[in-house]
Design a protein around this motif. Structure first.
Motif, short mmCIF file in Angstrom:
data_model
loop_
_atom_site.label_atom_id
_atom_site.label_comp_id
_atom_site.label_asym_id
_atom_site.label_seq_id
_atom_site.Cartn_x
_atom_site.Cartn_y
_atom_site.Cartn_z
N MET A 1 0.85 -1.18 0.00
CA MET A 1 0.00 0.00 0.00
C MET A 1 0.89 1.24 0.00
O MET A 1 1.91 1.29 0.67
N SER A 2 0.49 2.24 -0.77
CA SER A 2 1.27 3.46 -0.85
C SER A 2 0.96 4.38 0.33
O SER A 2 -0.05 4.25 1.00
N THR A 3 1.84 5.33 0.54
CA THR A 3 1.66 6.32 1.59
C THR A 3 0.62 7.34 1.14
O THR A 3 0.71 7.84 0.01
N PRO A 4 -0.37 7.66 1.97
CA PRO A 4 -1.37 8.66 1.57
C PRO A 4 -0.71 10.00 1.22
O PRO A 4 0.17 10.47 1.93
N ALA A 5 -1.12 10.57 0.11
CA ALA A 5 -0.59 11.86 -0.35
C ALA A 5 -1.47 12.37 -1.47
O ALA A 5 -2.16 11.60 -2.14
N ALA A 6 -1.44 13.68 -1.70
CA ALA A 6 -2.13 14.25 -2.85
C ALA A 6 -1.32 13.92 -4.10
O ALA A 6 -0.09 13.94 -4.08
N ILE A 7 -2.01 13.59 -5.16
CA ILE A 7 -1.37 13.26 -6.43
C ILE A 7 -1.53 14.48 -7.34
O ILE A 7 -2.66 14.82 -7.72
N PRO A 8 -0.45 15.15 -7.68
CA PRO A 8 -0.56 16.35 -8.52
C PRO A 8 -1.19 16.04 -9.88
O PRO A 8 -0.83 15.04 -10.52
N ALA A 9 -2.11 16.88 -10.30
CA ALA A 9 -2.79 16.68 -11.58
C ALA A 9 -1.80 16.55 -12.73
O ALA A 9 -1.97 15.70 -13.61
N ASP A 10 -0.76 17.35 -12.73
CA ASP A 10 0.19 17.29 -13.84
C ASP A 10 0.91 15.95 -13.93
O ASP A 10 1.39 15.58 -15.00
N SER A 11 0.96 15.20 -12.83
CA SER A 11 1.64 13.90 -12.87
C SER A 11 0.79 12.82 -13.53
O SER A 11 1.31 11.76 -13.89
N ILE A 12 -0.52 13.07 -13.69
CA ILE A 12 -1.40 12.09 -14.33
C ILE A 12 -2.10 12.68 -15.57
O ILE A 12 -3.01 12.07 -16.11
N ARG A 13 -1.67 13.85 -16.00
CA ARG A 13 -2.25 14.49 -17.18
C ARG A 13 -1.90 13.68 -18.43
O ARG A 13 -0.81 13.13 -18.55
N ILE A 14 -2.84 13.60 -19.35
CA ILE A 14 -2.64 12.89 -20.60
C ILE A 14 -2.00 13.86 -21.60
O ILE A 14 -2.68 14.73 -22.15
N GLY A 15 -0.70 13.73 -21.79
CA GLY A 15 0.03 14.59 -22.73
C GLY A 15 -0.18 16.06 -22.42
O GLY A 15 -0.10 16.48 -21.26
N ASP A 16 -0.54 16.83 -23.45
CA ASP A 16 -0.77 18.26 -23.25
C ASP A 16 -2.27 18.58 -23.24
O ASP A 16 -2.66 19.71 -23.49
N THR A 17 -3.10 17.59 -22.93
CA THR A 17 -4.55 17.79 -22.88
C THR A 17 -4.97 18.34 -21.51
O THR A 17 -4.15 18.45 -20.60
N ARG A 18 -6.26 18.58 -21.37
CA ARG A 18 -6.83 19.00 -20.09
C ARG A 18 -7.32 17.80 -19.30
O ARG A 18 -7.85 17.95 -18.20
N SER A 19 -7.19 16.59 -19.82
CA SER A 19 -7.72 15.38 -19.19
C SER A 19 -6.67 14.65 -18.38
O SER A 19 -5.48 14.72 -18.66
N LEU A 20 -7.15 13.93 -17.36
CA LEU A 20 -6.28 13.18 -16.45
C LEU A 20 -6.60 11.69 -16.53
O LEU A 20 -7.75 11.30 -16.76
N ARG A 21 -5.58 10.87 -16.30
CA ARG A 21 -5.73 9.41 -16.27
C ARG A 21 -5.08 8.90 -14.99
O ARG A 21 -3.86 9.00 -14.82
N PHE A 22 -5.88 8.33 -14.10
CA PHE A 22 -5.41 7.78 -12.83
C PHE A 22 -5.58 6.27 -12.87
O PHE A 22 -6.70 5.78 -13.03
N GLU A 23 -4.48 5.53 -12.78
CA GLU A 23 -4.55 4.07 -12.68
C GLU A 23 -4.25 3.70 -11.24
O GLU A 23 -3.14 3.91 -10.74
N GLY A 24 -5.24 3.16 -10.57
CA GLY A 24 -5.17 2.90 -9.15
C GLY A 24 -4.03 2.03 -8.68
O GLY A 24 -3.48 2.25 -7.59
#
Length: 116
Positions: A1-24
């Motif tokens: 299990m990972s340590t609880p933390a905020a995940i920055p949007a830019d770290s899961i952004r799809i390329g240069d789009t406005r959309s995000l992809r989070f794989e649990g």
């Protein structure tokens, strides 16, 4: 299990789009999601997953196809595509669509329909 933390949007952004992809799986979660921000006319092609997908419309309007059913969902609405059912959505509003696409899996598995 990972340590609880905020995940920055830019770290899961799809390329240069406005959309995000989070794989649990990478974060110790049993779910995955897309947070899609799209313009009118945009949306993914027809596809399916071996698990359910649930959508929550945050802003705008989406026309959603699930199997042989087509319906419109607006801000505040929720819809579900059962496992192994072909589906897609398109921004059919006049402004931005923001929709959360929740995958009932820690890893995303997508099969796109052959082009017809």
């Amino acid at each position: 299990m990972s340590t609880p933390a905020a995940i920055p949007a830019d770290s899961i952004r799809i390329g240069d789009t406005r959309s995000l992809r989070f794989e649990g799986a990478a974060y110790g979660s049993n779910v995955s999601f897309f947070l899609v921000t799209s313009d009118p006319g945009q949306g993914p092609g027809l596809h399916r997953h071996p698990y359910d997908e649930t959508w929550s419309v945050l802003e705008g309007e989406a026309t959603i196809v699930v199997g042989d059913k087509t319906f419109v969902a607006r801000a505040g609405d929720t819809a579900v595509a059962p496992a192994d059912t072909w589906h897609r959505f398109t921004n059919t509003g006049t402004g931005t669509l923001r929709i959360v696409c929740i995958h009932a899996s820690p890893v995303m598995i997508q099969e796109f329909a052959p082009e017809s």
